[in-house]
Every structure is written in C-alpha cells, then in structure tokens.
Design a protein around this motif. Structure first.
Motif, PDB file in Angstrom:
ATOM      1  N   GLU A 155      36.944  39.701  43.561  1.00  0.00           N
ATOM      2  CA  GLU A 155      37.999  39.340  42.605  1.00  0.00           C
ATOM      3  C   GLU A 155      37.610  38.042  41.894  1.00  0.00           C
ATOM      4  O   GLU A 155      36.533  37.484  42.120  1.00  0.00           O
ATOM      5  CB  GLU A 155      39.342  39.163  43.329  1.00  0.00           C
ATOM      6  CG  GLU A 155      40.353  40.256  43.040  1.00  0.00           C
ATOM      7  CD  GLU A 155      40.876  40.281  41.595  1.00  0.00           C
ATOM      8  OE1 GLU A 155      40.493  39.398  40.796  1.00  0.00           O
ATOM      9  OE2 GLU A 155      41.660  41.181  41.265  1.00  0.00           O
ATOM     10  N   GLY A 156      38.527  37.577  41.010  1.00  0.00           N
ATOM     11  CA  GLY A 156      38.361  36.290  40.358  1.00  0.00           C
ATOM     12  C   GLY A 156      38.893  35.172  41.236  1.00  0.00           C
ATOM     13  O   GLY A 156      39.118  35.346  42.436  1.00  0.00           O
ATOM     14  N   PRO A 159      43.428  34.969  42.923  1.00  0.00           N
ATOM     15  CA  PRO A 159      44.164  36.175  42.537  1.00  0.00           C
ATOM     16  C   PRO A 159      45.417  36.354  43.384  1.00  0.00           C
ATOM     17  O   PRO A 159      45.629  35.635  44.367  1.00  0.00           O
ATOM     18  CB  PRO A 159      43.158  37.293  42.820  1.00  0.00           C
ATOM     19  CG  PRO A 159      42.416  36.776  44.019  1.00  0.00           C
ATOM     20  CD  PRO A 159      42.307  35.289  43.826  1.00  0.00           C
ATOM     21  N   GLU A 166      36.477  35.517  46.277  1.00  0.00           N
ATOM     22  CA  GLU A 166      36.747  34.955  44.957  1.00  0.00           C
ATOM     23  C   GLU A 166      35.433  34.607  44.255  1.00  0.00           C
ATOM     24  O   GLU A 166      34.541  34.004  44.850  1.00  0.00           O
ATOM     25  CB  GLU A 166      37.629  33.714  45.072  1.00  0.00           C
ATOM     26  CG  GLU A 166      39.009  34.012  45.652  1.00  0.00           C
ATOM     27  CD  GLU A 166      39.933  32.793  45.638  1.00  0.00           C
ATOM     28  OE1 GLU A 166      39.634  31.821  44.883  1.00  0.00           O
ATOM     29  OE2 GLU A 166      40.940  32.812  46.364  1.00  0.00           O
ATOM     30  N   ASN A 193      42.509  41.371  38.824  1.00  0.00           N
ATOM     31  CA  ASN A 193      43.655  40.478  38.691  1.00  0.00           C
ATOM     32  C   ASN A 193      43.299  39.190  37.941  1.00  0.00           C
ATOM     33  O   ASN A 193      43.922  38.839  36.934  1.00  0.00           O
ATOM     34  CB  ASN A 193      44.235  40.170  40.068  1.00  0.00           C
ATOM     35  CG  ASN A 193      45.464  39.270  39.995  1.00  0.00           C
ATOM     36  OD1 ASN A 193      45.524  38.244  40.668  1.00  0.00           O
ATOM     37  ND2 ASN A 193      46.437  39.612  39.174  1.00  0.00           N
ATOM     38  N   THR A 194      42.268  38.483  38.420  1.00  0.00           N
ATOM     39  CA  THR A 194      41.830  37.266  37.735  1.00  0.00           C
ATOM     40  C   THR A 194      40.335  37.280  37.396  1.00  0.00           C
ATOM     41  O   THR A 194      39.825  36.310  36.842  1.00  0.00           O
ATOM     42  CB  THR A 194      42.131  36.009  38.586  1.00  0.00           C
ATOM     43  OG1 THR A 194      41.433  36.102  39.831  1.00  0.00           O
ATOM     44  CG2 THR A 194      43.622  35.865  38.849  1.00  0.00           C
ATOM     45  N   THR A 196      37.117  37.764  35.390  1.00  0.00           N
ATOM     46  CA  THR A 196      36.849  37.833  33.954  1.00  0.00           C
ATOM     47  C   THR A 196      36.114  39.122  33.618  1.00  0.00           C
ATOM     48  O   THR A 196      35.377  39.669  34.454  1.00  0.00           O
ATOM     49  CB  THR A 196      35.993  36.645  33.488  1.00  0.00           C
ATOM     50  OG1 THR A 196      34.685  36.750  34.075  1.00  0.00           O
ATOM     51  CG2 THR A 196      36.639  35.317  33.869  1.00  0.00           C
TER      52      THR A 196
END
Length: 488
Positions: A155-156, A159, A166, A193-194, A196
C-alpha cells in the motif's frame, strides 16, 4: 491344415493362461476406495458413471470402471450409489483478519470452509499476515483447507488498512518485494488507498520481472489497460473491471487524480459512461494479456443491498464468531449513513457491473471464482458464500460448468497448481466433493455435500453433520460470553 491346428493350439494355450495371469495380478492396497461413482469432468463438461476412485495417502492413484474394484484392497470403502464426484471447490478471494484478539475465531473458520466443500482458499491479505502464513505451512486443524496467501499487501503511506507494507518510493517497493519473496508468498496483493499511481505501476512491473503473480485493486486514477499492460495478473472485484468499459475512462481517471470527484462519484461516472463496444475491445485485450478477474460479486452485491436485505435470520450467523461479526459494523454503519443519492449510485454501479460478467466470459477472460468472505465484509459467510457466488454467476448468464471452472480448474491454474488439482484423475490430489445431484446441470448441487475428501481423508455425511453441530455449539458459547470492545 497343420498350420491351422498349430494356430488353434496356440490360441487355446493363450486362453488357458489368461485366467492365471489375471489371478496373478497383485491386489493393490489403498486407503480409500469410492465405488459406484459418477465422475464429473468440469473442464470437459462431462460425467462418467459406474466408476471407482482409489486413493492412497493424499493422492488419487486410479480412476476406472467399477468392475475393477477387485484389484484394490481398501482400508475404507464407500459405495456412492451413483452419486457425483467432482474436484473440491476453491474460493479464490477470502480474508482473515480483525487483529490479534480474533486469531482464534479466524482459525475456527477453517472447518466452515470444509463442510461447504471448499478445500482451498486464496487469502487476499488482511491484518494477520504472519499468522496466515504460519497456517499455510502448518494448518491449525486437520479440517482446514489449503491456504494460498499474499502475505501483507503493498500500500501507500498511512492507508486506512492495517497490517500492510507501506511504500512511498521505488526503493520502498523494492524492499517490500524482497520481503514478500523471503516470506515465499503465493502472489502479491496491491491496493489503492494511498498508493500513488506511479508506484502502483512500478510495483506491478517489478513483481512481474521477479516472476511473481500480482493481484490488485486498480486505482481510479489509472486505466485498466495501463495496469494490465504493466503485467497485472488478476483484477480483484468486478467493479474495477467495469470501469474499463467507460468510453471516458482516461478523462474520468484524470479528474479523480486532480481531486475533482470523490471515489464514489467517480465510480458512478464510470457506470454512467459504460459502453458495450468499448468494454468488448478492452476485455479482448485483457484476454490477450492473460489478465484474470475475480468478480467477488456476492460480496459486493450483499454490501450494495444492505438497505434492502434483512440478515437477522441468516443461517451463516450461527457459524461465525461474535468478534468477526462485530467487524461487520463498520460497513453496516457506513451504508446506514449514506444519502439517498449515494444509495442510488451504489445500486446503479452494482447493476452496471453485473452486466460485465458474461461479457468477460464472451471475451475469453479467465474468471476466478471468489467471494471476499471473512472479516469486515458484512454477512459474507465463509464457505456458504461460495455457493451463492456460483449461483449468481449462473443467474447472470454463465453455465454451471463456466461458473465451476473459475473455482476448480482455473483457480488452481492461476496459482500454478494445475498439475495437482482440478480433476478427478490419477496423479491428482485427493481433494474431492461428493454430491447427490449433477452440478453441471444445476450448480446449486454443490450445496448438498454428501461427503468431502480432504487430503485423502474421507469426511462422510455423519462426520460433516458432527462438524456443523460442533461449530454451532462453539459459536453459541462464544456469543454467551462475548463482550464487545469499544473499537467494535
């Protein structure tokens, strides 16, 4: 005349020796012998009656005419009375999670899959990644399906999801993939979710270079073809594939990236601009690229219909622990707080999305039958919901065979397990489902498991009922002593 007598004599000698040769054929010891079986070949869409299935250890060692039963000496023999035998079901999208306090309740879901004929699951990430990896390598109970897992998903930064890796840079993604390879994950899960869009595409490309399968939620800020052409192996959830049918997909993606619309508004825009010809063109390209889709339609339909359906009398409630049920509240509360326009939008998106399933089939895209069952996803009961998913596919236009293919044939193939699973045949794993009716004629027949063979071990009807009663009793005891935490 002399030549004829010599030939006749030779023939009589051969005939005389035939019974002796047959008598000398060694009897093979096996652990389990199923007789009077009608074998279902899901890939070919055929059934063959009057068969036997011989099992030794966790393997099928022979499938053949019932008349050959005398060739085997079995520890246990079960006469199926012409019932149907098919490969066990695979659920290609489930979740284990809810935090460490719910580890035990998650472990108790394992037999719930098995009593529903689900012999393998693909865990698409949660917040118990290491625990699930441990369960994959050492099942918590003998009545557990095989687990294939992504481990923690990529994920970013910061999130909404817990238990993720992350990433905020290409170096972070490289380190994440290093970690996942060290964990020997079965595939890589990437969500939006976050993360890019640039890092999303980088992660997909780099995973492909390493020979790792990828599974993802496609960010609304990039097109489906951008993700597929980067090398994405499977699109999770049909609404992500639906947006590929928008004739304005690129422009809508750019507007979302610029912050002009919310995610829900963006999905409505994709649905409003859905164009059949555009969808057909993109889906044909997905087939060329080998990108699969796991629709999880039952899960998304259940969530979209929270304003319509009363789940208070669901059979599944008696089988899922109170801690996991408490995780349902997040989505229930969000649905209850939706405005009338938001409710209308989610129903519209659901209906447009459902139309794409037969279009994907027509384009030849591989469909992986999965449910999204597990924690968080309200009233989506592990095991039970796979039958709902199969039935929904047929309702939307797939044949029973096509619906089953995505579970028992293409599911194993996606995970590079096609050599061991997907058919009732010698050399395949002995993970089987015994049914009273032909699932190729009525897919709901999969609900009526008369017996399950799991890793070569027969779980007959009486044992299945004992397991059901045991699960219900355990959940009832948990309900009696459960105290909701402030977080739930």
């Amino acid at each position: 005349m002399r030549t004829f007598l010599i030939a006749a004599s030779a023939l009589l000698s051969a005939c005389a020796l035939a019974p002796l040769a047959a008598a000398q054929t060694p009897v093979q010891p096996v652990d389990l012998l199923l007789t009077s079986a009608t074998v279902v070949d899901v890939e070919k869409g055929t059934t063959t009656p009057d068969q036997l299935v011989a099992v030794r250890g966790g393997d099928i060692v022979a499938v053949g005419p019932e008349g050959e039963a005398g060739r085997y000496q079995a520890v246990r023999t079960l006469d199926l009375g012409d019932r149907y035998v098919m490969p066990g079901l695979w659920d290609m999208h489930v979740h284990f999670g809810g935090g460490e306090p719910l580890i035990e309740e998650n472990a108790e879901l394992m037999p719930l899959f098995v009593i529903n004929g689900v012999v393998a699951v693909r865990d698409a990430a949660g917040d118990l990644a290491q625990q699930v990896l441990d369960w994959r390598d050492a099942p918590p109970t003998a009545d557990a399906p095989r687990i294939f897992t992504s481990g923690p998903k990529i994920e970013g930064v910061a999130p909404v999801w817990k238990g993720v890796i992350e990433t905020g840079s290409e170096a972070d993604v490289d380190a994440a993939l290093d970690r996942l390879q060290a964990l020997r994950v079965d595939f890589v899960k990437i969500t939006d979710n976050t993360l890019t869009p640039e890092l999303f595409l980088y992660a997909v490309r780099e995973a492909k270079k390493r020979g790792m399968k990828t599974s993802a939620h496609i960010p609304a800020s990039i097109t489906v073809l951008e993700a597929a052409e980067a090398g994405l192996s499977s699109i999770e959830h049909l609404d992500y594939a639906m947006k590929a049918g928008s004739c304005d997909e690129a422009a809508i993606a750019a507007d979302y990236l610029a912050g002009k619309y919310t995610y829900a508004q963006t999905m409505r825009r994709y649905a409003d601009t859905f164009d059949v010809e555009t969808a057909r063109r993109v889906y044909a390209r997905l087939r060329e690229l080998g990108t699969a889709v796991s629709p999880t339609l039952y899960g998304s339909t259940t969530l979209a219909n929270l304003d319509l359906d009363d789940h208070s009398q669901d059979e599944g409630l008696a089988y899922v622990g109170p801690g996991i049920r408490a995780t349902y509240d997040w989505r229930i509360q969000r649905a209850a707080q939706a405005t009338p326009q938001q409710v209308e939008d989610r129903h519209f998106v659901k209906d447009v999305t459902a139309r794409t399933l037969p279009m994907l089939r027509d384009a030849g895209v591989t469909i992986l039958t999965g449910t999204d069952a597990g924690f968080l996803n309200s009233f989506n009961y592990p095991g039970f919901s796979l039958h709902d998913e199969l039935e929904l596919y047929v309702k939307l236009g797939l044949t029973p065979r096509e619906a089953l293919m995505g579970s028992v044939v293409d599911g194993p193939r996606f995970l590079n397990q096609g050599e061991r699973y997907g058919a009732v045949a010698a050399g395949k794993s002995a993970d089987l489902l015994v049914l009273d009716a032909d699932p190729l004629k009525d897919v709901s027949a999969t609900r009526g498991a008369e017996a399950v063979v799991l890793r070569g071990r027969l779980i007959d009807a009486a044992e299945l009922e004992r397991m059901r009663a045991e699960i219900r009793a355990r959940v009832a005891a948990r309900n009696a002593s459960f105290t909701p935490s402030p977080a739930s």
